[in-house]
Design a protein around this motif. Structure first.
Motif, PDB file in Angstrom:
ATOM      1  N   LEU A   2     -18.118  30.684   5.981  1.00  0.00           N
ATOM      2  CA  LEU A   2     -17.594  31.468   4.872  1.00  0.00           C
ATOM      3  C   LEU A   2     -18.038  32.914   5.018  1.00  0.00           C
ATOM      4  O   LEU A   2     -19.168  33.184   5.396  1.00  0.00           O
ATOM      5  CB  LEU A   2     -18.133  30.919   3.561  1.00  0.00           C
ATOM      6  N   MET A   6     -16.055  35.674   0.522  1.00  0.00           N
ATOM      7  CA  MET A   6     -15.762  34.364  -0.073  1.00  0.00           C
ATOM      8  C   MET A   6     -16.928  33.897  -0.934  1.00  0.00           C
ATOM      9  O   MET A   6     -16.733  33.364  -2.024  1.00  0.00           O
ATOM     10  CB  MET A   6     -15.506  33.336   1.025  1.00  0.00           C
ATOM     11  N   TYR A   9     -16.767  35.542  -4.220  1.00  0.00           N
ATOM     12  CA  TYR A   9     -15.750  34.968  -5.103  1.00  0.00           C
ATOM     13  C   TYR A   9     -16.261  33.678  -5.727  1.00  0.00           C
ATOM     14  O   TYR A   9     -16.117  33.452  -6.927  1.00  0.00           O
ATOM     15  CB  TYR A   9     -14.455  34.708  -4.331  1.00  0.00           C
ATOM     16  N   LEU A  10     -16.852  32.828  -4.909  1.00  0.00           N
ATOM     17  CA  LEU A  10     -17.305  31.538  -5.434  1.00  0.00           C
ATOM     18  C   LEU A  10     -18.421  31.719  -6.458  1.00  0.00           C
ATOM     19  O   LEU A  10     -18.418  31.096  -7.520  1.00  0.00           O
ATOM     20  CB  LEU A  10     -17.761  30.639  -4.278  1.00  0.00           C
ATOM     21  N   VAL A  44      -7.851  33.504  -3.508  1.00  0.00           N
ATOM     22  CA  VAL A  44      -7.961  32.158  -4.072  1.00  0.00           C
ATOM     23  C   VAL A  44      -7.038  31.185  -3.340  1.00  0.00           C
ATOM     24  O   VAL A  44      -7.342  29.994  -3.234  1.00  0.00           O
ATOM     25  CB  VAL A  44      -7.716  32.101  -5.600  1.00  0.00           C
ATOM     26  N   LYS A  46      -6.674  31.234  -0.179  1.00  0.00           N
ATOM     27  CA  LYS A  46      -7.493  30.849   0.962  1.00  0.00           C
ATOM     28  C   LYS A  46      -8.578  29.845   0.557  1.00  0.00           C
ATOM     29  O   LYS A  46      -8.815  28.862   1.241  1.00  0.00           O
ATOM     30  CB  LYS A  46      -8.133  32.110   1.554  1.00  0.00           C
ATOM     31  N   LEU A  47      -9.199  30.104  -0.576  1.00  0.00           N
ATOM     32  CA  LEU A  47     -10.252  29.197  -1.045  1.00  0.00           C
ATOM     33  C   LEU A  47      -9.680  27.823  -1.376  1.00  0.00           C
ATOM     34  O   LEU A  47     -10.328  26.794  -1.166  1.00  0.00           O
ATOM     35  CB  LEU A  47     -10.949  29.788  -2.276  1.00  0.00           C
ATOM     36  N   ARG A  50      -9.133  25.857   1.703  1.00  0.00           N
ATOM     37  CA  ARG A  50     -10.386  25.329   2.246  1.00  0.00           C
ATOM     38  C   ARG A  50     -11.038  24.285   1.341  1.00  0.00           C
ATOM     39  O   ARG A  50     -12.150  23.836   1.607  1.00  0.00           O
ATOM     40  CB  ARG A  50     -11.388  26.464   2.412  1.00  0.00           C
ATOM     41  N   LEU A  52     -12.268  24.723  -1.655  1.00  0.00           N
ATOM     42  CA  LEU A  52     -13.414  25.202  -2.430  1.00  0.00           C
ATOM     43  C   LEU A  52     -13.062  25.414  -3.893  1.00  0.00           C
ATOM     44  O   LEU A  52     -13.946  25.445  -4.750  1.00  0.00           O
ATOM     45  CB  LEU A  52     -13.936  26.503  -1.812  1.00  0.00           C
ATOM     46  N   GLY A  67     -17.134  23.781  -3.812  1.00  0.00           N
ATOM     47  CA  GLY A  67     -17.221  25.177  -4.243  1.00  0.00           C
ATOM     48  C   GLY A  67     -18.452  25.419  -5.093  1.00  0.00           C
ATOM     49  O   GLY A  67     -19.137  26.441  -4.948  1.00  0.00           O
TER      50      GLY A  67
END
Lengths: 232, 232
Positions: A2, A6, A9-10, A44, A46-47, A50, A52, A67
């Motif tokens: 990550l 990222m 963001y998380l 988001v 992309k997350l 993945r 997350l 996540g």
DNA sequence: CTTTTACTTTAGACACGTCTAATCCGGGGC
DNA sequence: GCCCCGGATTAGACGTGTCTAAAGTAAAAG
């Protein structure tokens, strides 16, 4: 693998989820991270790819368990660093946030371990925020209520102050509103402003957003009877 | 606002300039930083535009004064971190390099100051490498010679060992070749391999690149006479 | 003086994270 | 049940740092 971004963001989504029920909207995130909404949309996505976050278009996102784990890891780094800087490098608790915000993404697991050890596995950081433990199980945040949700007359002990703005923190520190302090709530204005009386006799008014971000524990009233505070 | 990557290039070029006369070629840099030559070409163009290196096409680059200053700042961060991790977080000196390599780009000036203070302004890191001082004047490296340039029979004290490969460092540490140790040079092979006798009686052969990166100070021969070492 | 060869540079592509401008939903008001 | 408006998304661009493949250059070898 990550990226730092990222992780930010998380972590941000995690904190927003603590403040309000998911789903968390694009614009909330954009606001919190200081980027534009389209940027958030693409991130988001992309997350979500993945695994997350769980994303529903036009609705917002919610962290998946994975996540949450990442967010807690970052938060653990952040808060351990804040504690370490304060205890071992003589930083003041109002100035550690920015340093920790950068370093949290760059320390190794080994570093994390050694810092935790040097601090003897602390459970809260200097702002009173809980430090997730090494196994990254979600910390439980019961017993802590918001300053803003109490009635005038109530006596409470400050347990957590948000760690976002250095300016604000310095102000709170000067006003003696720090984790551990006991205050009595004098007034809650209709527009949400809370006025508290500090034990040294001073009073302090706090606008709604601030009062909302301060967590407190209720205290038996007679506990502070020795330090009575005038009415007006 | 220099990126981490630019800082890495400048630090790398600085180190290469310590090893060999400028100009430093594209491929030397590519090799050192583990990127491809075209990547280096485009990066050094950018550094040249910013006045951090002097570039002559097809020849190579040399740091400008400003480039040197940046490199020293990064190196100061790196070496202070190595010292701090070793002294205060119980790292072994063979394992600090990677951690410092990342963190060096992310600590604030404030952090640098406080770490330097906690260590009482050290002048060398755990590998014996000099720590540039806060004003970033170029450290002077006289008196230190390369292990590889001494004759058999000479007795020397190790002053610096390179900090590049964790593997290598662990090996050197196990062989008792660390800053401060006194060794006698037993043999220098035609292909550059140097064999030394350590005070505990062991001998150690070191290939040319390693012997070249170890800096030593000559010692009066009778200083180790008490610990005589057999010939073969 | 020409050729070879090793190294450098140019050309063009890609992933990342960001932006602005334009378009598109969807729920609240009428 | 329709329209509107605020918020969300798509479209398209850019800067950074990297790559591979192709072309260019300089200096050594002949």
């Amino acid at each position: 693998m990550l990226s730092d971004v990222m992780e930010d963001y998380l972590k941000g989504i995690y904190i927003l989820q603590e403040r309000a029920e998911p789903p968390i909207s694009t614009s909330q995130i954009a606001d919190y991270l200081d980027v534009t909404p389209p940027t958030v949309t693409s991130m988001v996505e992309k997350l979500d790819d993945r695994g997350l976050v769980e994303r529903e278009k036009y609705k917002g996102v919610e962290l998946t368990d994975e996540g949450v784990t990442v967010a807690l890891e970052v938060l653990r780094h952040h808060r351990l660093l804040e504690a370490y800087l304060t205890e071992h490098l003589d930083y003041d608790w109002s100035e550690v946030h920015e340093e920790a915000d950068v370093l949290e993404h760059h320390i190794s697991e080994e570093f994390e371990r050694r810092v935790a050890e040097a601090l003897d596995d602390p459970t809260v950081d200097p702002h009173g925020d809980p430090i997730p433990n090494a196994d990254l199980s979600p910390p439980d945040d019961a017993e802590h209520t918001r300053l803003s949700e109490h009635e005038p007359g109530t006596t409470v002990e400050i347990s957590r102050v948000s760690d976002r703005e250095e300016e604000e923190l310095r102000y709170l520190k000067d006003a003696n509103i720090t984790p551990g302090t006991v205050v009595r709530i004098v007034d809650v204005a209709p527009f949400g402003m809370v006025t508290v009386a500090v034990s040294d006799g001073g009073r302090q008014s706090l606008p709604e957003e601030i009062a909302d971000s301060i967590r407190v524990k209720r205290v038996e009233t007679d506990a502070v009877s020795a330090e009575e505070v005038p009415e007006a």
